[in-house]
Motif scaffolding. Structure first.
Motif: not given
Lengths: 411, 308
Positions: A407, A239-242, A244-252, A237
């Motif tokens: 990142r 390496e495939n950008g998942m 990163n996507r989660i970390l753009v959300s309010p999740a830390t 996840e």
């Protein structure tokens, strides 16, 4: 946030029937292997072949011999009263699990409050029977010590009388016998003499002993495999950008790592629950051994989590980790006695590994399956738990740092 | 909606992004155009809060973006270049997960999932596993996941990379719809035709810097309306340009090894240009004439061609 992340992981697990099957089948397989090692076939008598050599020939030595040939103990031991020379030959031919010798002068030493010793020679190729004999021997010596401690006056009278009163000895022994019968439950060591013996004749080696030596390794490897897939997925996840996507959300990042860790531990807990549920009826485990089994599995899980977290925190790509991990895992398992039991290691290495705190999970797990007595907590527990938790914490920090480096495009 | 000032980022000795400044309004599609490795993704990652800039400020809806600004992050939608979805889960399950991360739940979540599935025209495949979707369909769900929580600012990092023309067409239409609904969209691509057709304004990036910025018409005016002749072959471009100067008076747009590009007033100039080349004893392997487009602008600004 954790709930959302965990819910997704469990939904993914439910969508992957093969993984789910593996997760549930894993403890069943471990338990069945353990059962095949430790348990009897239906209708086979549980007996350990033992030669008793009474060189003292006194009423006390007769009483000791009698405790082993007692009707109730006969379900555990097949006792042969034979000369020492013949016993040694039979032991050499693998027909006996051990020789119990009451040396000449034992009674004298005992009643005069002097150091008195009994001798037990065990057959090294019969590790399970050896375990039973050693436990029995410890209880027997404890019982004799107890008699001396609890009834010093009677022992003194016996000593001064210069001639042992059979009735007095048996009165003393009755209370001791109660103790040994109580302890006998702990000695319910489900092994088949006949089965073990016949296998030895066919193969000329201790098949069950070898399986026993590898069993903790099988259990550990399986847990490692489950956890490895969790950490590997996290790496994918990343390496495939998942991630990163989660970390753009309010999740830390901390929430993400916590969810991974909780999910890993829940997976392992699920394995344990199935393992317990199956083991308890199969092995007639008592509460103490259920706790011991729990401790063993928790330790193995911690070790496996640590190993994974450490490997995946290394600043290398996932593909390299996979190749690298097999080498590291084999080395770690060898050194901690997880892959191969110290029982079949050369002397120096055996001593080093079996004294290591990292051997604790294997020892605990083996003893819980074999229903052996073992302290629930030892100093090694503290060293093991403390060092593993510390290393795990450091590994998670490194893993976190790796994600941050990734990142920033540095990995 | 977003205002970026003096954004810079360095990785060791490499200056990945240098002093990038721009602003994007609501309902505007702002394109970042440039080849791979010029700093587009790094810029996007800084604007999403994934990377911390070395210097510069990012204001989103009047509030500064910082690592702890959860409130600001809720206003951001991110569509990564990779298909960041769980292949074993269905589109609905994936969307429910992403919605959950933004605090959506219950009826509100269900309603939004239905809305975005309708937007990307995948309602009929909603319960199928993502793994069974075509590449184009996966990219559409990827886009849907980025706008599920109804953000006012959406970053799209090459959302059509690796998608067939039909799939690209569908995605571009969705992006236009999103902009029409008032969302500000920052769109990176290395497809010039895509940027030209889709974006209201375009920033051309090279080596971490914005070299030119404006609407296509504004950028085109930097080169000049007219046409350009591109000649490719086994020749020395600058030398040929010098030789042609005696017989042909067109402006040289770019010359390099094996390439010469000149600006001409109209298409009929092509005959004269070929004749002039022949007079110099030079033959072109590839010769084309076209109206000024972003490729021409990129060549003019960067001195190199933008290759896909």
């Amino acid at each position: 946030m954790l709930k959302v992340l965990l819910k997704k992981d469990f939904r993914k697990l439910a969508k992957d029937p093969l993984s789910l099957l593996f997760l549930l089948a894993l403890p069943l397989v471990i338990t069945l292997i353990a059962r095949s090692v430790f348990s009897p076939s239906e209708g086979v008598k549980f007996v350990v072949p033992l030669a008793v050599v009474d060189q003292d020939q006194t009423p006390l030595s007769g009483f000791i011999t009698g405790t082993l040939t007692n009707e109730k103990m006969a379900s555990l031991f097949d006792v042969h009263s034979i000369p020492l020379k013949m016993a040694k030959q039979q032991l050499h031919d693998n027909e006996l699990a051990g020789i119990f010798v009451i040396p000449k002068g034992f009674t004298d030493q005992f009643v005069n409050q002097k150091p008195a010793s009994l001798e037990l020679t065990t057959n090294p190729s019969r590790q399970i029977s050896t375990g039973i004999l050693q436990s029995t021997f410890e209880i027997l010596t404890d019982m004799l010590d107890g008699i001396r401690e609890l009834f010093p006056e009677q022992i003194k009278v016996l000593s001064e009388a210069n001639n042992l009163d059979m009735e007095a000895v048996f009165q003393l022994g009755r209370s001791a016998m109660d103790k040994i019968l109580k302890e006998k439950d702990l000695l319910k060591f489900p092994v088949t003499f006949e089965e073990e013996k016949s296998k030895k004749k066919e193969t000329g080696s201790s098949t069950n002993g070898i399986i026993l030596a590898f069993l903790p390794g099988i259990a550990f490897m399986s847990i490692l495999f489950v956890l490895s897939s969790v950490f590997k997925r996290q790496g994918e996840e990343l390496e495939n950008g998942m991630i990163n996507r989660i970390l753009v959300s309010p999740a830390t990042l901390n929430q993400l790592l916590s969810a991974t860790l909780i999910y890993s531990l829940l997976m392992v807990f699920l394995i344990q629950v199935v393992l317990w549920l199956v083991s308890i009826p199969l092995f007639h485990l008592q509460l103490f051994h259920i706790l011991l089994l729990f401790k063993g599995m928790v330790y193995m899980s911690l070790l496996a989590t640590l190993l994974n977290a450490a490997l995946f925190s290394l600043p290398i790509k996932l593909s390299s980790i996979e190749a690298f991990s097999s080498i590291v895992i084999i080395l770690v398992c060898l050194l901690s006695g997880l892959l191969v039991s110290p029982l079949i290691m050369p002397g120096g290495l055996r001593s080093m590994v079996s004294k290591s705190p990292f051997y604790t999970p294997v020892e605990v797990l083996t003893r819980s399956f074999t229903n052996k007595s073992y302290p629930l907590l030892t100093s090694n527990d503290a060293i093991f738990t403390g060092s593993v938790l510390l290393l795990l914490f450091l590994s998670l920090l490194m893993f976190r740092s790796k994600i941050n480096r990734h990142r920033a495009g540095k990995v | 909606m977003i205002e970026v000032k003096g954004l810079s980022k360095r990785f060791g000795d490499i200056r990945a992004v240098r002093d990038v400044s721009f602003s994007v309004e609501k309902g505007e599609i702002f394109g970042f155009l440039g080849p791979n490795g010029v700093g587009k993704t790094t810029s996007i990652q800084m604007m999403c809060g994934l990377l911390t800039p070395d210097s510069g400020t990012i204001m989103i809806d009047g509030k500064e973006l910082n690592p702890d600004s959860t409130e600001v992050r809720r206003k951001i939608g991110f569509v990564p270049q990779e298909t960041a979805l769980y292949p074993d889960l269905s589109a609905t399950e994936n969307l429910r997960f992403w919605g959950g991360l933004y605090g959506l739940k219950g009826d509100a979540l269900n309603s939004r999932v239905e809305d975005v599935l309708r937007l990307v025209e995948l309602t009929n495949r909603a319960d199928d596993k993502i793994a069974t979707y075509s590449g184009g369909m996966q990219k559409r769900v990827n886009l849907a996941a980025g706008v599920l929580h109804n953000p006012s600012l959406v970053f799209m990092d090459e959302p059509t990379a690796g998608v067939d023309p039909q799939g690209r067409f569908a995605i571009l239409n969705i992006v236009r719809e999103l902009a029409a609904s008032g969302k500000a969209i920052i769109y990176t691509t290395h497809y010039m035709d895509e940027a030209q057709k889709l974006c209201d304004r375009i920033a051309i990036m090279d080596l971490g810097e914005i070299l030119g910025m404006g609407s296509f018409e504004e950028l085109r005016d930097q080169v000049g309306k007219g046409f350009q002749i591109f000649a490719k072959g086994d020749f020395d471009g600058p030398k040929l340009a010098h030789q042609l100067r005696k017989e042909y008076e067109g402006e040289v747009l770019h010359s390099g090894r094996g390439l010469l590009a000149v600006v001409v007033a109209d298409a009929t100039e092509l005959g004269r240009f070929v004749a002039a080349m022949k007079a110099q004893g030079v033959n072109a392997d590839d010769l084309k004439i076209k109206e000024t487009d972003l490729e021409t602008v990129f060549l003019k600004l960067t001195g190199r061609e933008l290759r896909d």
